[in-house]
Enzyme design. Structure first.
Site, PDB file in Angstrom:
ATOM      1  N   ARG A 114       2.907  -5.593 -14.448  1.00 51.60           N
ATOM      2  CA  ARG A 114       1.770  -6.190 -13.727  1.00 51.60           C
ATOM      3  C   ARG A 114       1.230  -7.429 -14.439  1.00 51.60           C
ATOM      4  NH1 ARG A 114       0.235  -2.477  -9.695  1.00 51.60           N
ATOM      5  NH2 ARG A 114       0.326  -0.297 -10.307  1.00 51.60           N
ATOM      6  N   ASP A 172       3.747  -4.000  -9.778  1.00 49.92           N
ATOM      7  CA  ASP A 172       4.395  -3.177 -10.818  1.00 49.92           C
ATOM      8  C   ASP A 172       5.750  -2.623 -10.395  1.00 49.92           C
ATOM      9  OD1 ASP A 172       3.471  -1.226  -8.883  1.00 49.92           O
ATOM     10  OD2 ASP A 172       3.836   0.285 -10.424  1.00 49.92           O
ATOM     11  N   ASP A 228       5.907  -4.732   3.453  1.00 57.48           N
ATOM     12  CA  ASP A 228       7.293  -4.294   3.407  1.00 57.48           C
ATOM     13  C   ASP A 228       7.588  -3.589   4.741  1.00 57.48           C
ATOM     14  OD1 ASP A 228       9.721  -3.817   1.822  1.00 57.48           O
ATOM     15  OD2 ASP A 228       9.052  -1.768   1.599  1.00 57.48           O
TER      16      ASP A 228
HETATM   17  P1  5GP Z   1       4.618  -1.064   3.114  1.00 54.34           P
HETATM   18  O1  5GP Z   1       3.562  -0.058   3.394  1.00 54.34           O
HETATM   19  O2  5GP Z   1       4.441  -2.359   3.876  1.00 54.34           O
HETATM   20  O3  5GP Z   1       5.991  -0.502   3.214  1.00 54.34           O
HETATM   21  O4  5GP Z   1       4.543  -1.381   1.593  1.00 54.34           O
HETATM   22  C1  5GP Z   1       3.632  -2.126   1.048  1.00 54.34           C
HETATM   23  C2  5GP Z   1       3.487  -1.760  -0.406  1.00 54.34           C
HETATM   24  O5  5GP Z   1       4.715  -1.351  -1.005  1.00 54.34           O
HETATM   25  C3  5GP Z   1       3.079  -3.001  -1.130  1.00 54.34           C
HETATM   26  O6  5GP Z   1       1.692  -3.149  -1.118  1.00 54.34           O
HETATM   27  C4  5GP Z   1       3.628  -2.744  -2.500  1.00 54.34           C
HETATM   28  O7  5GP Z   1       2.682  -2.035  -3.256  1.00 54.34           O
HETATM   29  C5  5GP Z   1       4.849  -1.887  -2.284  1.00 54.34           C
HETATM   30  N1  5GP Z   1       6.047  -2.732  -2.333  1.00 54.34           N
HETATM   31  C6  5GP Z   1       6.768  -3.222  -1.313  1.00 54.34           C
HETATM   32  N2  5GP Z   1       7.759  -4.007  -1.734  1.00 54.34           N
HETATM   33  C7  5GP Z   1       7.669  -4.020  -3.083  1.00 54.34           C
HETATM   34  C8  5GP Z   1       8.396  -4.695  -4.121  1.00 54.34           C
HETATM   35  O8  5GP Z   1       9.329  -5.472  -3.897  1.00 54.34           O
HETATM   36  N3  5GP Z   1       7.973  -4.455  -5.382  1.00 54.34           N
HETATM   37  C9  5GP Z   1       6.937  -3.631  -5.679  1.00 54.34           C
HETATM   38  N4  5GP Z   1       6.647  -3.454  -6.940  1.00 54.34           N
HETATM   39  N5  5GP Z   1       6.220  -3.005  -4.729  1.00 54.34           N
HETATM   40  C10 5GP Z   1       6.580  -3.204  -3.455  1.00 54.34           C
END
Ligand code: 5GP
Ligand code: MG
Length: 173
Positions: A164, A158, A102
């Site tokens: 999940r 989740d 993300d």
């Molecule tokens: P980042 O560190 O890249 O911002 O986020 C990664 C983590 O955020 C992912 O591993 C996931 O756990 C959570 N995340 C990001 N987007 C989503 C989403 O659309 N749904 C869910 N449930 N978790 C997300």
């Protein structure tokens, strides 16, 4: 009311995991360790290692828990390591596997910790990628599906610890 709209069904996920394993097998050989990020990556990695096995790859499997979300739909912007970095990675090639990229912080953080712990090489793999949400420069080596800025659940992923168990990936609204 909360509803989940299907984005990728079981067959679509299985087909893409199959292709992804082929891509990984084309790039990675010999001894390596998979480090799966908990909790979101656990279903994906369980499928991935079995397909990798059919491609003749037999990685060892370790887990590492990072958290950036808590119970919210927005990343807190801070990645926390819960527990330790697996010491089995020292001197070895590693494929770190997560559910979603993300902002990019979690996988970038995990990669850096693994290199610090002595991994000789770190590849990164994510099932889902949301490039439009990136806040740090990060490109995963292996990506399952590129998606829009939507919040997804299912297949290990989740929302507040729910969903999940869904066999598909869906958008929650
Ligand atoms: P980042 O560190 O890249 O911002 O986020 C990664 C983590 O955020 C992912 O591993 C996931 O756990 C959570 N995340 C990001 N987007 C989503 C989403 O659309 N749904 C869910 N449930 N978790 C997300
Ligand atoms: Mg995650």
């Amino acid at each position: 009311m909360t509803s989940v709209t299907k984005l990728y069904d079981e067959d679509e996920i299985a087909r893409r995991v199959e292709e992804l394993a082929g891509e990984i097998a084309g790039a990675v050989s010999g001894d390596f360790a998979i480090v799966a990020l908990l909790k979101g990556g656990f279903v994906f990695v369980a499928d991935l290692i079995r397909v990798l096995g059919r491609h003749g790859l037999a990685p060892t499997v370790e887990f590492m828990r990072v958290s950036s979300y808590g119970a919210a739909k927005e990343s807190s912007g801070k990645v926390r390591l819960i527990g330790a970095v697996p010491e089995e990675v020292a001197g070895r090639a590693v494929l770190v596997v997560d559910d979603i990229v993300d902002t990019g912080r979690s996988l970038a953080y995990a990669r850096d910790r693994l290199l610090e712990a002595g991994a000789s090489k770190v590849w990164t793999c994510t099932l889902l990628d949301k490039p439009s949400r990136r806040e740090v420069e990060f490109t995963a080596d292996f990506v399952g599906f590129v998606i829009e800025d939507v919040f997804v659940v299912g297949y290990g992923i989740d929302f507040a610890e729910q969903y999940r168990h869904l066999p598909y990936i869906g958008i929650i609204e």
